[in-house]
Design a protein around this motif. Structure first.
Motif, PDB file in Angstrom:
ATOM      1  N   ALA A  83      -0.909  11.197  -0.017  1.00 45.69           N
ATOM      2  CA  ALA A  83      -1.401  12.411   0.641  1.00 45.69           C
ATOM      3  C   ALA A  83      -1.630  12.221   2.138  1.00 45.69           C
ATOM      4  CB  ALA A  83      -2.707  12.855  -0.021  1.00 45.69           C
ATOM      5  N   GLY A  84      -1.515  10.977   2.605  1.00 44.99           N
ATOM      6  CA  GLY A  84      -1.762  10.709   4.017  1.00 44.99           C
ATOM      7  C   GLY A  84      -3.217  10.512   4.367  1.00 44.99           C
ATOM      8  N   ASP A  85      -4.084  10.445   3.360  1.00 45.94           N
ATOM      9  CA  ASP A  85      -5.505  10.227   3.616  1.00 45.94           C
ATOM     10  C   ASP A  85      -5.808   8.761   3.916  1.00 45.94           C
ATOM     11  OD1 ASP A  85      -6.093  12.930   3.207  1.00 45.94           O
ATOM     12  OD2 ASP A  85      -6.222  12.628   1.034  1.00 45.94           O
ATOM     13  N   LEU A  86      -4.910   7.868   3.524  1.00 47.15           N
ATOM     14  CA  LEU A  86      -4.981   6.460   3.875  1.00 47.15           C
ATOM     15  C   LEU A  86      -3.646   6.033   4.451  1.00 47.15           C
ATOM     16  CD1 LEU A  86      -6.748   4.815   0.765  1.00 47.15           C
ATOM     17  CD2 LEU A  86      -7.766   5.201   3.019  1.00 47.15           C
ATOM     18  N   VAL A  87      -3.661   4.999   5.283  1.00 48.22           N
ATOM     19  CA  VAL A  87      -2.424   4.415   5.803  1.00 48.22           C
ATOM     20  C   VAL A  87      -2.454   2.920   5.569  1.00 48.22           C
ATOM     21  CG1 VAL A  87      -2.055   6.183   7.562  1.00 48.22           C
ATOM     22  CG2 VAL A  87      -3.431   4.165   8.113  1.00 48.22           C
ATOM     23  N   ARG A  88      -1.262   2.350   5.350  1.00 51.63           N
ATOM     24  CA  ARG A  88      -1.142   0.899   5.222  1.00 51.63           C
ATOM     25  C   ARG A  88      -1.226   0.269   6.613  1.00 51.63           C
ATOM     26  NH1 ARG A  88       2.627   2.809   1.241  1.00 51.63           N
ATOM     27  NH2 ARG A  88       2.166   1.960  -0.831  1.00 51.63           N
ATOM     28  N   LEU A  89      -1.799  -0.904   6.675  1.00 51.86           N
ATOM     29  CA  LEU A  89      -1.991  -1.582   7.955  1.00 51.86           C
ATOM     30  C   LEU A  89      -0.989  -2.708   8.182  1.00 51.86           C
ATOM     31  CD1 LEU A  89      -5.890  -1.796   7.981  1.00 51.86           C
ATOM     32  CD2 LEU A  89      -4.399  -0.005   8.905  1.00 51.86           C
ATOM     33  N   GLY A  90       0.022  -2.808   7.330  1.00 52.59           N
ATOM     34  CA  GLY A  90       1.023  -3.845   7.502  1.00 52.59           C
ATOM     35  C   GLY A  90       0.536  -5.190   7.002  1.00 52.59           C
ATOM     36  N   GLY A  91       1.335  -6.201   7.256  1.00 56.94           N
ATOM     37  CA  GLY A  91       0.995  -7.532   6.770  1.00 56.94           C
ATOM     38  C   GLY A  91       1.363  -7.694   5.312  1.00 56.94           C
ATOM     39  N   ALA A  92       1.361  -8.922   4.861  1.00 54.75           N
ATOM     40  CA  ALA A  92       1.728  -9.214   3.475  1.00 54.75           C
ATOM     41  C   ALA A  92       0.628  -8.769   2.528  1.00 54.75           C
ATOM     42  CB  ALA A  92       1.974 -10.709   3.315  1.00 54.75           C
ATOM     43  N   PRO A  93       0.979  -8.223   1.356  1.00 54.34           N
ATOM     44  CA  PRO A  93      -0.043  -7.902   0.360  1.00 54.34           C
ATOM     45  C   PRO A  93      -0.670  -9.175  -0.184  1.00 54.34           C
ATOM     46  CG  PRO A  93       2.125  -7.708  -0.604  1.00 54.34           C
ATOM     47  CD  PRO A  93       2.349  -7.972   0.863  1.00 54.34           C
ATOM     48  N   VAL A  94      -1.805  -9.032  -0.820  1.00 55.11           N
ATOM     49  CA  VAL A  94      -2.471 -10.154  -1.476  1.00 55.11           C
ATOM     50  C   VAL A  94      -2.347  -9.951  -2.982  1.00 55.11           C
ATOM     51  CG1 VAL A  94      -4.640 -11.379  -1.825  1.00 55.11           C
ATOM     52  CG2 VAL A  94      -4.081 -10.465   0.443  1.00 55.11           C
ATOM     53  N   ASP A  95      -1.642 -10.866  -3.640  1.00 52.46           N
ATOM     54  CA  ASP A  95      -1.450 -10.793  -5.082  1.00 52.46           C
ATOM     55  C   ASP A  95      -2.434 -11.720  -5.784  1.00 52.46           C
ATOM     56  OD1 ASP A  95       0.560  -8.969  -4.878  1.00 52.46           O
ATOM     57  OD2 ASP A  95       2.194 -10.401  -5.158  1.00 52.46           O
ATOM     58  N   VAL A  96      -3.148 -11.193  -6.778  1.00 47.47           N
ATOM     59  CA  VAL A  96      -4.122 -11.971  -7.541  1.00 47.47           C
ATOM     60  C   VAL A  96      -3.663 -12.028  -8.999  1.00 47.47           C
ATOM     61  CG1 VAL A  96      -6.518 -12.160  -8.302  1.00 47.47           C
ATOM     62  CG2 VAL A  96      -5.997 -11.291  -6.000  1.00 47.47           C
ATOM     63  N   PRO A  97      -3.116 -13.169  -9.450  1.00 46.45           N
ATOM     64  CA  PRO A  97      -2.752 -13.298 -10.857  1.00 46.45           C
ATOM     65  C   PRO A  97      -4.012 -13.301 -11.732  1.00 46.45           C
ATOM     66  CG  PRO A  97      -1.722 -15.015  -9.515  1.00 46.45           C
ATOM     67  CD  PRO A  97      -2.782 -14.375  -8.678  1.00 46.45           C
TER      68      PRO A  97
END
Length: 314
Positions: free
Chosen positions: A264-278
């Motif tokens: 909806a455009g209410d949040l934006v991604r800030l770039g950088g690698a995601p953090v994956d938690v197994p």
């Protein structure tokens, strides 16, 4: 030497309830009777079992006895179920489980609800960071735990659940105010307007509590001193997400809590690698149909809610 089972059960109730008075109410005896039972058990075993603090807590020896009492309660339930005698139990068996906050707030409870529909069980949930829930298994506090630890705790077995992926997000207004970048994080590519490290060092960040290291990992990956930014501490998963969505700061959110707002455009991604938690499920190594039913329900729910462990593409 034998451990009287009624006394072991009393100790487990004392630890669960936190005080002798509360344990007495649950057991429908006097506090003096509870105290006498614990003293008798300590004298018989030659060990101090309870630290009489507020709330009371088990010593290492007491934790072993509590673990025995809980194992026996579970085995008793499973045996009665085999006899077909669990249709209307006087008191459902209680399963203490540990889970991280984000799983609890998103995918964990629907699995337990399905188990509770089929079995006379109540759940005693302990919430902690996924890096620390395994410690509750080691102490005997819980019978099963969602954890980030792949190595089995002694006396337990482990099965993978999947990967919870977190992305750094903020409101558009917050990102503009602090000159933070905007980009698609899922493939690790940086946006064209990459902000300087000073922007991330200055912008307030939302963290769950002082043991939350997700944002610190992200900042370190962007070459920013993790200790630099000022912080909001919001120790509840839904409230943490709300704080980010209200523009108090930026933070790492799982897809469950950000997809709709990103679309909806209410949040934006800030770039950088995601953090994956197994995430993994660990449980006591018992032949228990009830505990196995919980594990199967969690694995089924996780198969649709989490990313497969070997999947890295968005």
């Amino acid at each position: 030497m034998e451990i009287p089972l009624d006394l072991a059960r009393t100790l487990a109730v004392v630890i669960d309830e936190g005080t002798f008075d509360a344990a007495a109410r649950r057991l429908r005896v006097t506090p003096s009777a509870v105290s006498q039972r614990i003293k008798a058990l300590e004298q018989q075993l030659g060990r101090v079992l309870v630290v009489r603090s507020k709330p009371v807590r088990a010593t290492d020896a007491g934790a072993a006895v509590v673990r025995l009492a809980r194992q026996l309660a579970l085995l008793e339930h499973d045996t009665l179920a085999e006899f077909g005698l669990d249709a209307a139990p006087v008191r459902p068996v209680s399963l203490p489980l540990a889970v991280n906050a984000d799983s609890l707030a998103t995918w964990f409870l629907p699995a337990l609800a399905r188990v509770a529909e089929r079995h006379p069980v109540v759940f005693d949930l302990h919430r902690d960071d996924q890096d620390f829930t395994a410690g509750l298994l080691e102490s005997g506090t819980v019978m099963g735990a969602v954890t980030s630890q792949a190595t089995p705790v002694a006396g337990c077995h482990v099965r993978p659940l999947g990967v919870m992926r977190y992305e750094a997000v903020a409101t558009p207004g917050f990102a503009a105010r602090w000159a933070l970048p905007r980009g698609v994080a899922s493939d690790g590519a940086e946006a064209a307007d990459v902000a300087s490290s000073s922007a991330f060092a200055a912008a307030p960040v939302v963290e769950f509590d002082r043991r939350d290291d997700l944002q610190r990992h992200y900042l370190a990956g962007r070459g920013v001193d993790p200790a630099g930014p000022s912080r909001h501490y919001v120790p509840a998963s839904s409230d943490f997400a709300a704080a980010v969505k209200l523009g108090l700061g930026w933070g790492l959110l799982p897809g469950f809590q950000s997809f709709a707002e990103l679309a909806a455009g209410d949040l934006v991604r800030l770039g950088g690698a995601p953090v994956d938690v197994p995430l993994y499920w660990q449980q006591w190594n018992l032949r228990s149909p009830l505990l196995d039913a919980v594990a199967d329900a969690l694995a089924e729910e996780a198969s649709t809610a989490l990313r497969p462990p070997d999947r890295r593409a968005p």
